[in-house]
Design a protein around this motif. Structure first.
Motif, PDB file in Angstrom:
ATOM      1  N   LEU A  51     -67.971-127.525  55.980  1.00 17.25           N
ATOM      2  CA  LEU A  51     -67.232-126.403  55.404  1.00 17.25           C
ATOM      3  C   LEU A  51     -66.104-125.965  56.331  1.00 17.25           C
ATOM      4  N   ARG A  53     -63.617-126.137  59.895  1.00 12.96           N
ATOM      5  CA  ARG A  53     -62.899-127.045  60.778  1.00 12.96           C
ATOM      6  C   ARG A  53     -63.708-127.244  62.057  1.00 12.96           C
ATOM      7  N   CYS A 220     -62.609-120.201  63.311  1.00  6.63           N
ATOM      8  CA  CYS A 220     -61.178-120.103  63.002  1.00  6.63           C
ATOM      9  C   CYS A 220     -60.294-120.819  64.012  1.00  6.63           C
ATOM     10  N   ILE A 224     -60.079-114.904  65.610  1.00  3.26           N
ATOM     11  CA  ILE A 224     -60.488-113.955  64.585  1.00  3.26           C
ATOM     12  C   ILE A 224     -62.003-113.862  64.436  1.00  3.26           C
TER      13      ILE A 224
ATOM     14  N   GLY B  21     -63.388-108.868  59.344  1.00  6.60           N
ATOM     15  CA  GLY B  21     -63.974-109.815  60.297  1.00  6.60           C
ATOM     16  C   GLY B  21     -63.547-111.252  60.081  1.00  6.60           C
ATOM     17  N   THR B  22     -62.769-111.485  59.021  1.00  2.94           N
ATOM     18  CA  THR B  22     -62.342-112.857  58.756  1.00  2.94           C
ATOM     19  C   THR B  22     -60.826-112.993  58.826  1.00  2.94           C
ATOM     20  N   PHE B  23     -60.165-111.903  59.194  1.00  2.91           N
ATOM     21  CA  PHE B  23     -58.707-111.923  59.226  1.00  2.91           C
ATOM     22  C   PHE B  23     -58.174-111.136  60.420  1.00  2.91           C
ATOM     23  N   GLY B  24     -59.057-110.809  61.361  1.00  6.11           N
ATOM     24  CA  GLY B  24     -58.643-110.092  62.560  1.00  6.11           C
ATOM     25  C   GLY B  24     -57.948-108.787  62.220  1.00  6.11           C
ATOM     26  N   GLU B  28     -52.982-112.251  64.000  1.00  9.79           N
ATOM     27  CA  GLU B  28     -53.422-113.586  64.407  1.00  9.79           C
ATOM     28  C   GLU B  28     -53.060-114.669  63.391  1.00  9.79           C
ATOM     29  N   LEU B  29     -53.079-114.298  62.108  1.00 10.83           N
ATOM     30  CA  LEU B  29     -52.836-115.321  61.087  1.00 10.83           C
ATOM     31  C   LEU B  29     -51.417-115.272  60.531  1.00 10.83           C
ATOM     32  N   PRO B  31     -48.688-116.364  61.655  1.00 13.16           N
ATOM     33  CA  PRO B  31     -47.948-117.626  61.697  1.00 13.16           C
ATOM     34  C   PRO B  31     -48.340-118.607  60.588  1.00 13.16           C
ATOM     35  N   TYR B  32     -49.481-118.372  59.944  1.00 12.84           N
ATOM     36  CA  TYR B  32     -50.020-119.383  59.039  1.00 12.84           C
ATOM     37  C   TYR B  32     -49.977-119.003  57.563  1.00 12.84           C
ATOM     38  N   PHE B 268     -61.226-118.910  57.319  1.00 13.73           N
ATOM     39  CA  PHE B 268     -61.508-119.715  58.518  1.00 13.73           C
ATOM     40  C   PHE B 268     -61.155-121.175  58.261  1.00 13.73           C
ATOM     41  N   ARG B 269     -61.400-121.602  57.036  1.00 13.77           N
ATOM     42  CA  ARG B 269     -61.120-122.983  56.661  1.00 13.77           C
ATOM     43  C   ARG B 269     -59.625-123.187  56.440  1.00 13.77           C
ATOM     44  N   ASP B 270     -59.006-122.196  55.795  1.00 15.86           N
ATOM     45  CA  ASP B 270     -57.569-122.278  55.536  1.00 15.86           C
ATOM     46  C   ASP B 270     -56.985-120.866  55.609  1.00 15.86           C
ATOM     47  N   PRO B 271     -56.209-120.567  56.645  1.00 11.21           N
ATOM     48  CA  PRO B 271     -55.666-119.213  56.805  1.00 11.21           C
ATOM     49  C   PRO B 271     -54.826-118.769  55.608  1.00 11.21           C
ATOM     50  N   ASP B 272     -54.369-119.720  54.818  1.00 10.98           N
ATOM     51  CA  ASP B 272     -53.525-119.430  53.660  1.00 10.98           C
ATOM     52  C   ASP B 272     -54.355-119.286  52.376  1.00 10.98           C
TER      53      ASP B 272
END
Lengths: 262, 315
Positions: A51, A53, A220, A224, B21-24, B28-29, B31-32, B268-272
């Motif tokens: 799931l 990375r 992440c 994060i 908790g998954t996006f700070g 942090e994200l 840039p992505y 976490f898998r894809d910041p987008d």
């Protein structure tokens, strides 16, 4: 900060030792941005297995191409080993800090255990560019697991004695330092935490500057999820994060606990 | 097509938020992903004092999911205001601050201090963290405690107040109803399910705290059923959370009664991921001829005379 979250085309996957492969992919902008010691967070499956990375050291940059080296340990690495030219991999990076290869020292002492060899071809290239003297202490389970690609000044140690020194890379280094006095040495180590802890102890005992490149579970890779803490020796924050404060740490700054060796 | 979401006095651009908790704290994200493509950012929990978090190991991947035991590691209220909020103020999306505390007084103090700051659009109250000993679940699994916190906080702010609920209770709709009764503007659910994993080689638990919180696609079916249950019990908006990875997942949550969703582990898998989900939801509505996304909320088509045997509504 320049950062990329991109699917890159795989160029090749070639075996470099038993169960161990080098995967090369084409990533012009990423390759220009990467520095030795940094890592990439790589998605290996379109499905949810794995799931998340997984972090991989950047092993080398060759022109517009990036290379990672890995040993098959689970589903993600098995999937990577099956990649073929034309497939893609999802890469997030560059992530983390770099080795202190621009610091003032004379001799680079590299200590690598198992797949901990991964970040060193890139480092060796930058060290050679700066005309540093290099000794690489390379520990592997057996002769078949030794990865030589892109390294220099090799001292090989194997757990079973099938090649080189019979014992660990750190014991091999300790024996070497008993009879040699390298000029202004600096240690760069990567490998299992038990090996890093032994390296940390050796560096303290012999008074050698030392940095350790850590591996950790992480989700992440960008600070994060807070999933990759390592205890700090001192400071306001009890834990550093391997992903954003590391993966390279001054060996005096971090503390390993028993659970790190499980 | 209108995808806006009215949350109390606040109107969000769309119905996709990112979970605490998954996006700070957003930076942090940046840039992505395009932060202005999402409806709102729910920050990492903020507590009165900095929290160091739990010892490693803190995360374990499990089948289609992940266990975490972070322990609310966060910079604390003062550092949040001085170092995180200035960036969040520059982001063109709703900023929802998630507050964690170990007493009613601490929730109150943190909220009152945040009320003095500009740039905060709403609050989400975390009464459901499974990974801390003080507070967290000890509030979220007692209906009266959940009600008391809501009752205490309600008069202290005119901004939307969202209570984040845990599924680790017998009947989550009772908790949602209590929140509604005390004046909450919305409830968000589900927080993670308590779970664990064992290393058979060492015979030890994989997480340092033995148990942790399970998230990811593995929990989506549970989350859908909980949202469906709560939708039968309250009239305030429900923000659905739990294993949302794709726009199809998000639409499922709307159909069972959520007015909006939060995307968590997927980032976490894809910041987008959240931005892509928002785009995909819009495209679905265009294709389906849905003029207002609100029309999808609770639009589950259930054959006549069928009820869910596992669902016992509280009202």
């Amino acid at each position: 900060m320049t950062a990329y979250n991109t699917d890159y085309p795989v160029i090749s996957v070639r075996p470099v030792a038993d169960e161990t492969f080098a995967l090369r992919f084409h990533a012009p902008e990423l390759s220009a941005a990467l520095r030795p010691g940094q890592f990439l967070n790589i998605l290996t499956s379109e499905l949810y297995d794995p799931l998340l990375r997984r972090p991989y050291s950047i092993s080398n940059v060759i022109g517009e191409e990036c290379e990672i080296i890995f040993t098959i340990v689970g589903k993600g690495t098995a999937l990577l080993a099956e990649k073929r030219s034309g497939d893609t991999i999802g890469v997030l990076g560059p992530l983390g800090n770099t080795f202190g290869y621009e610091k003032d020292f004379g001799t680079a002492i590299i200590v690598a255990g198992g797949i901990g060899v991964a970040p060193f071809p890139f480092l060796v290239r930058e060290l050679q560019r700066r005309e540093k003297s290099i000794h690489t202490f390379l520990g592997a389970r057996n002769a078949g697991r030794v990865v030589r690609d892109g390294l220099a000044g090799l001292h090989i140690a194997t757990d079973d004695g099938s090649e080189g020194y019979h014992g660990t890379a750190v014991a091999c280094l300790d024996a070497f330092l008993g009879t040699h006095e390298p000029d202004r040495p600096r240690i760069f180590a990567c490998g299992p935490n038990l090996m890093l802890r032994a390296t940390q102890e050796l560096a303290a005992r012999r008074g050698i500057a030392c940095e350790l490149s850590l591996e950790s579970e992480m989700a992440c890779g960008v600070g994060i999820c807070q999933g990759c803490p390592i205890e700090r020796t001192e400071g306001e924050r009890k834990y550093a994060l391997v992903c954003t404060d590391g993966p390279c740490f001054d060996s005096r700054d971090i503390i390993f606990h028993e659970h790190h060796h499980a | 097509m209108n995808s806006a979401f009215a949350l109390g006095s606040l109107v969000l651009r769309n119905r996709v938020l990112v979970a605490s908790g998954t996006f700070g704290y957003g930076n942090e994200l940046a840039p992505y992903t395009a932060l202005d493509a999402i409806g709102g950012i729910v920050t990492k929990s903020v507590s009165m004092l900095p929290r160091q978090g739990n010892a490693p190991r803190r995360i374990v991947e499990t089948a289609s999911g992940m266990l975490n035991s972070i322990g609310l590691a966060n910079v604390g209220l003062d550092a949040f205001i001085s170092t995180k909020l200035p960036f969040l103020r520059t982001v063109d999306t709703a900023i929802i601050v998630n507050i964690a505390a170990s007493s009613v007084e601490e929730y109150t103090a943190v909220l009152e201090r945040l009320e003095m700051e500009e740039g905060i659009d709403a609050y989400e109250i975390n009464v459901s963290c499974p990974n801390v000993k003080d507070g967290g679940l000890s509030f979220g699994t007692k209906r009266e405690a959940t009600a008391a916190i809501t009752r205490d906080l309600r008069p202290r702010t005119r901004k939307p107040l969202i209570i984040k609920l845990t599924p680790n209770v017998t009947r989550v709709s009772d908790f949602a109803a209590a929140c509604e009764d005390e004046g909450a503007d919305a409830v968000s659910l589900i927080n993670t399910l308590v779970g664990m994993a064992v290393d058979v080689r060492t015979r030890a638990p994989k997480l340092s705290t033995i148990t942790g919180g399970l998230s990811g696609p593995a929990i989506k079916p549970v989350a859908l059923a909980k949202v469906f249950e709560v939708s039968k019990a309250v009239r305030i908006p429900i923000i659905g959370i739990g294993g949302i990875m794709t726009w199809e997942d998000a639409i499922e949550f709307l159909l069972v009664g959520a007015s909006a969703v939060q995307v968590g582990t997927a980032s976490f898998r894809d910041p987008d991921a959240a931005a892509k989900i928002a785009t995909g939801m819009d495209a679905y509505c265009e294709r389906e001829g849905v003029a207002d996304m609100q029309d999808l909320v609770g639009g589950l088509r259930i054959p006549q005379n069928v009820t869910a045997p596992g669902l016992v509504a509280s009202r």
